[in-house]
Design an enzyme around this catalytic site. Structure first.
Site, PDB file in Angstrom:
ATOM      1  N   ASP A  40     -13.986  11.619  29.189  1.00 15.23           N
ATOM      2  CA  ASP A  40     -12.936  11.382  30.072  1.00 15.23           C
ATOM      3  C   ASP A  40     -11.112  11.264  29.175  1.00 15.23           C
ATOM      4  OD1 ASP A  40     -14.644  12.567  32.057  1.00 15.23           O
ATOM      5  OD2 ASP A  40     -14.520  10.649  32.870  1.00 15.23           O
ATOM      6  N   HIS A 247      -4.430   7.348   0.299  1.00 17.94           N
ATOM      7  CA  HIS A 247      -4.201   7.676   1.781  1.00 17.94           C
ATOM      8  C   HIS A 247      -4.956   6.392   2.601  1.00 17.94           C
ATOM      9  CE1 HIS A 247      -2.443  12.434   1.650  1.00 17.94           C
ATOM     10  NE2 HIS A 247      -2.394  11.589   1.540  1.00 17.94           N
ATOM     11  N   ASP A 264       2.989   1.099   3.685  1.00 18.11           N
ATOM     12  CA  ASP A 264       3.679   2.561   4.613  1.00 18.11           C
ATOM     13  C   ASP A 264       3.105   2.467   5.323  1.00 18.11           C
ATOM     14  OD1 ASP A 264       4.314   5.076   4.430  1.00 18.11           O
ATOM     15  OD2 ASP A 264       3.210   5.440   3.015  1.00 18.11           O
ATOM     16  N   ASP A 275       9.826   6.443   7.493  1.00 20.97           N
ATOM     17  CA  ASP A 275       8.583   6.052   6.707  1.00 20.97           C
ATOM     18  C   ASP A 275       9.241   5.420   6.019  1.00 20.97           C
ATOM     19  OD1 ASP A 275       6.252   7.135   4.680  1.00 20.97           O
ATOM     20  OD2 ASP A 275       7.343   8.921   4.664  1.00 20.97           O
ATOM     21  N   HIS A 358       2.309  12.089  -7.407  1.00 17.81           N
ATOM     22  CA  HIS A 358       2.580  12.528  -6.446  1.00 17.81           C
ATOM     23  C   HIS A 358       3.935  12.868  -6.473  1.00 17.81           C
ATOM     24  CE1 HIS A 358       4.098   8.608  -4.642  1.00 17.81           C
ATOM     25  NE2 HIS A 358       3.448   8.287  -5.056  1.00 17.81           N
ATOM     26  N   HIS A 362      10.186  14.110   0.201  1.00 12.33           N
ATOM     27  CA  HIS A 362       9.901  15.635   1.200  1.00 12.33           C
ATOM     28  C   HIS A 362      10.444  15.078   2.446  1.00 12.33           C
ATOM     29  CE1 HIS A 362       7.791  12.243   4.133  1.00 12.33           C
ATOM     30  NE2 HIS A 362       7.572  11.299   2.949  1.00 12.33           N
ATOM     31  N   HIS A 369       6.395  14.795   7.382  1.00 11.42           N
ATOM     32  CA  HIS A 369       7.427  14.997   6.653  1.00 11.42           C
ATOM     33  C   HIS A 369       6.979  16.722   7.512  1.00 11.42           C
ATOM     34  CE1 HIS A 369       3.065  13.558   3.621  1.00 11.42           C
ATOM     35  NE2 HIS A 369       4.133  12.807   4.017  1.00 11.42           N
ATOM     36  N   GLU A 412      10.533   7.840  -3.078  1.00 10.36           N
ATOM     37  CA  GLU A 412       9.164   7.430  -2.575  1.00 10.36           C
ATOM     38  C   GLU A 412       8.680   7.753  -4.184  1.00 10.36           C
ATOM     39  OE1 GLU A 412       6.023   9.264  -0.225  1.00 10.36           O
ATOM     40  OE2 GLU A 412       7.184  10.252   0.158  1.00 10.36           O
ATOM     41  N   TYR A 416      -0.062   3.594 -10.034  1.00 11.53           N
ATOM     42  CA  TYR A 416      -0.889   3.359  -9.513  1.00 11.53           C
ATOM     43  C   TYR A 416      -1.558   3.185 -10.787  1.00 11.53           C
ATOM     44  CZ  TYR A 416       2.023   5.316  -5.524  1.00 11.53           C
ATOM     45  OH  TYR A 416       2.765   5.392  -4.807  1.00 11.53           O
ATOM     46  N   ARG A 433       4.197   1.299  -5.049  1.00 11.50           N
ATOM     47  CA  ARG A 433       5.478   2.320  -4.263  1.00 11.50           C
ATOM     48  C   ARG A 433       6.518   2.017  -3.153  1.00 11.50           C
ATOM     49  NH1 ARG A 433       1.649   5.182  -1.632  1.00 11.50           N
ATOM     50  NH2 ARG A 433       2.011   4.875   0.120  1.00 11.50           N
ATOM     51  N   GLU A 435       9.342   3.251  -0.852  1.00 12.80           N
ATOM     52  CA  GLU A 435       9.881   4.239  -0.478  1.00 12.80           C
ATOM     53  C   GLU A 435      10.936   3.628   1.270  1.00 12.80           C
ATOM     54  OE1 GLU A 435       6.656   6.063   2.279  1.00 12.80           O
ATOM     55  OE2 GLU A 435       7.962   8.031   2.059  1.00 12.80           O
TER      56      GLU A 435
HETATM   57  N1  GLY Z   1       3.394   8.346   4.491  1.00  7.46           N
HETATM   58  C1  GLY Z   1       3.945   9.293   4.686  1.00  7.46           C
HETATM   59  C2  GLY Z   1       4.059   9.412   3.222  1.00  7.46           C
HETATM   60  O1  GLY Z   1       5.004   8.608   2.421  1.00  7.46           O
HETATM   61  O2  GLY Z   1       4.482  10.329   2.853  1.00  7.46           O
HETATM   62 MN    MN Z   2       7.086   9.387   2.566  1.00  8.54          MN
HETATM   63 MN    MN Z   3       5.120   6.538   3.983  1.00 11.65          MN
END
Ligand code: GLY
Ligand code: MN
Ligand code: MN
Length: 464
Positions: A40, A247, A264, A275, A358, A362, A369, A412, A416, A433, A435
């Site tokens: 439910d 992730h 993050d 973000d 990466h 974005h 995103h 960002e 690593y 990182r 960002e």
């Molecule tokens: N938190 C998702 C990214 O940094 O793209």
């Molecule tokens: Mn991001």
């Molecule tokens: Mn992020």
């Protein structure tokens, strides 16, 4: 009490979209469905971003129909006292025109009766392709009903077109209303990072058992205290080696003095994301090797920020960051020049990839995103083929998007370091990182998330 919403931004967006699809066209935009989590219980409801962009309406079970002359029809859940006792207030079709500035509104129960009539005598029907499960077949059904009436003189639309194209272009450049919310979301999220950093140092000073979820709780506290509805995405709180899992989610791992913590996390405020990533020493003091790598990432972020301005390409910040990161990797021995060659070779061959895998940013907006083409629309036909040095695959490159004022993107870069042969041990398991969220301006960019520091010394001072 429900306060009246300023509908002018939504009316303006609907008018702009109508002008784009043109007279004779009609657009259909449903909001998102409710999704069951178990038995439910539903997942916390989140409206569809396109629908919200055009209506400001957050209730489920609603549709917007907009014709090319700008006439708007909303179909929404009808007033129902019994259901409202269980599920809460509904706006209802009687109040919708006044509250949302739409021209007319009906109960969603009338959807299948109204839509064939609305589609009749149009040349084209627009809707978001491949976005709403089952939408295509519902539209097919309504078109069949129109066709059944052709002997009575009804014309059936001959063209179906993807509404994502024009809507994505509109959403890519944020208007004043959106910029205002994004700035406020960025401030709340920055405050949450400050709180998590300070809690980390304090709990370790007090000798307490600190876990990743404790810091996640601090983020959530600040998001909600700031008025945000929920996180814009699942928060990453990664202690030590977990930072090398891109992730990773906040879990139960212990946070130990001497290790770094990568967070993050960003809140969603009134439908708009933020973000932010910060990486900080759990106890407030960087070790030597941590600080060396941290400063490389920071310098690369500064370079990317400097490359973020109107007239530059979307890829320019990435290229600027990669240059600094690759040089740093050579300088500290993560990459061996005897094996990988010069800086130019490292960039050309993407030899930095094991430590930076990466993109540097974005688009960001209602979706973390966010939508919007990364290719410059005036140059889609200019295709350059090249062989990717790592995968060996042939990649088609098209000229990257030219940045314009009002576009919003993240910056960002990171490093690593997983243990591996030839990787200096002092850097093993360090993941960093940094960002921030940037609004492109004519001569640079406005960083809207810098209420939490990035400078290593400033982070240490904050945590003391
Ligand atoms: N938190 C998702 C990214 O940094 O793209
Ligand atoms: Mn991001
Ligand atoms: Mn992020």
């Amino acid at each position: 009490m429900v306060t009246a919403m300023d509908t002018s931004f939504y009316i303006d967006r609907r008018n702009r979209l109508a002008a784009t699809i043109g007279p004779g066209s009609i657009a259909i935009i449903p909001t998102a469905p409710e999704r069951p989590r178990n038995r439910d219980s539903d997942y916390l409801y989140r409206h569809d971003s396109y629908f919200y962009y055009l209506t400001g309406f957050t209730e489920p079970n609603a549709w917007l129909v907009l014709d090319g002359s700008g006439h708007s029809t909303l179909l929404c859940a009808p007033k129902d006292l019994e259901r409202e006792i269980w599920d809460g207030h509904r706006l209802g079709p009687e109040a919708a025109p006044e509250a949302l500035g739409v021209d007319e509104a009906f109960s969603v129960a009338e959807l299948d009766a109204k839509l064939p009539r609305l589609l009749e005598n149009r040349s084209a029907v627009w809707y978001p392709f491949a976005t709403h499960k089952g939408l295509e077949s519902r539209i097919d059904g309504w078109l069949s009903s129109v066709r059944a009436r052709v002997r009575f003189g009804a014309l059936c639309p001959e063209t179906q077109r993807d509404l994502c194209g024009p809507l994505d272009e509109m959403r890519l450049v944020k208007d004043a209303h959106e910029i205002d919310i994004l700035r406020r979301a960025g401030k709340i999220s920055a405050q949450a990072h400050v709180r998590a950093m300070q809690t980390s140092a304090r709990m370790l000073r007090e000798g307490r058992d600190l876990r990743e979820y404790h810091l996640d709780a601090e983020l959530m506290h600040e998001f909600r205290m700031g008025g945000s509805q929920y996180p814009a995405y699942a928060s990453i709180v990664a202690a030590g080696a977990n930072a090398c899992v891109l992730h990773y989610h906040a879990d139960a791992a212990p946070v130990r003095a001497g290790e770094l913590v990568l967070i993050d996390a960003g809140c969603e405020l009134d439908g708009y994301a933020s973000d932010i990533t910060r990486t900080f020493p759990a106890n407030g003091k960087f070790t030597g090797p941590q600080r060396v790598l941290y400063d490389i990432v920071l310098q690369s972020q500064y370079a990317a920020v400097a490359a973020t301005q109107a007239g530059n390409r979307f890829t320019d910040p990435h290229d600027a960051a990669v240059k600094v990161l690759a040089q740093g990797m050579l300088d500290v021995g993560l990459l061996d020049a005897n094996k990988v060659g010069s800086l130019e070779d490292v960039i050309e061959q993407r030899a930095y990839f094991p430590f930076y895998m990466h993109r540097t940013g974005h688009w960001m907006g209602m979706d973390v995103h966010d939508c919007g083409s990364y290719v410059e629309p005036t140059q889609v036909g200019e295709v350059h083929e090249r062989k990717d040095p790592l995968s060996g695959e042939t990649v088609k490159n098209r000229p990257s998007r030219i940045l314009r004022p009002g576009m919003v993107l993240t910056i960002e870069p990171g490093i690593y370091v997983r243990p591996g042969e030839g990787v200096p041990e002092q850097f093993h398991n360090i993941g960093i990182r940094i960002e921030d969220d940037a609004i492109v301006t004519a001569d640079g960019c406005e960083l809207i998330t810098r209420d939490v520091p990035v400078d290593g010394d400033e982070i240490e001072a904050l945590m003391r």
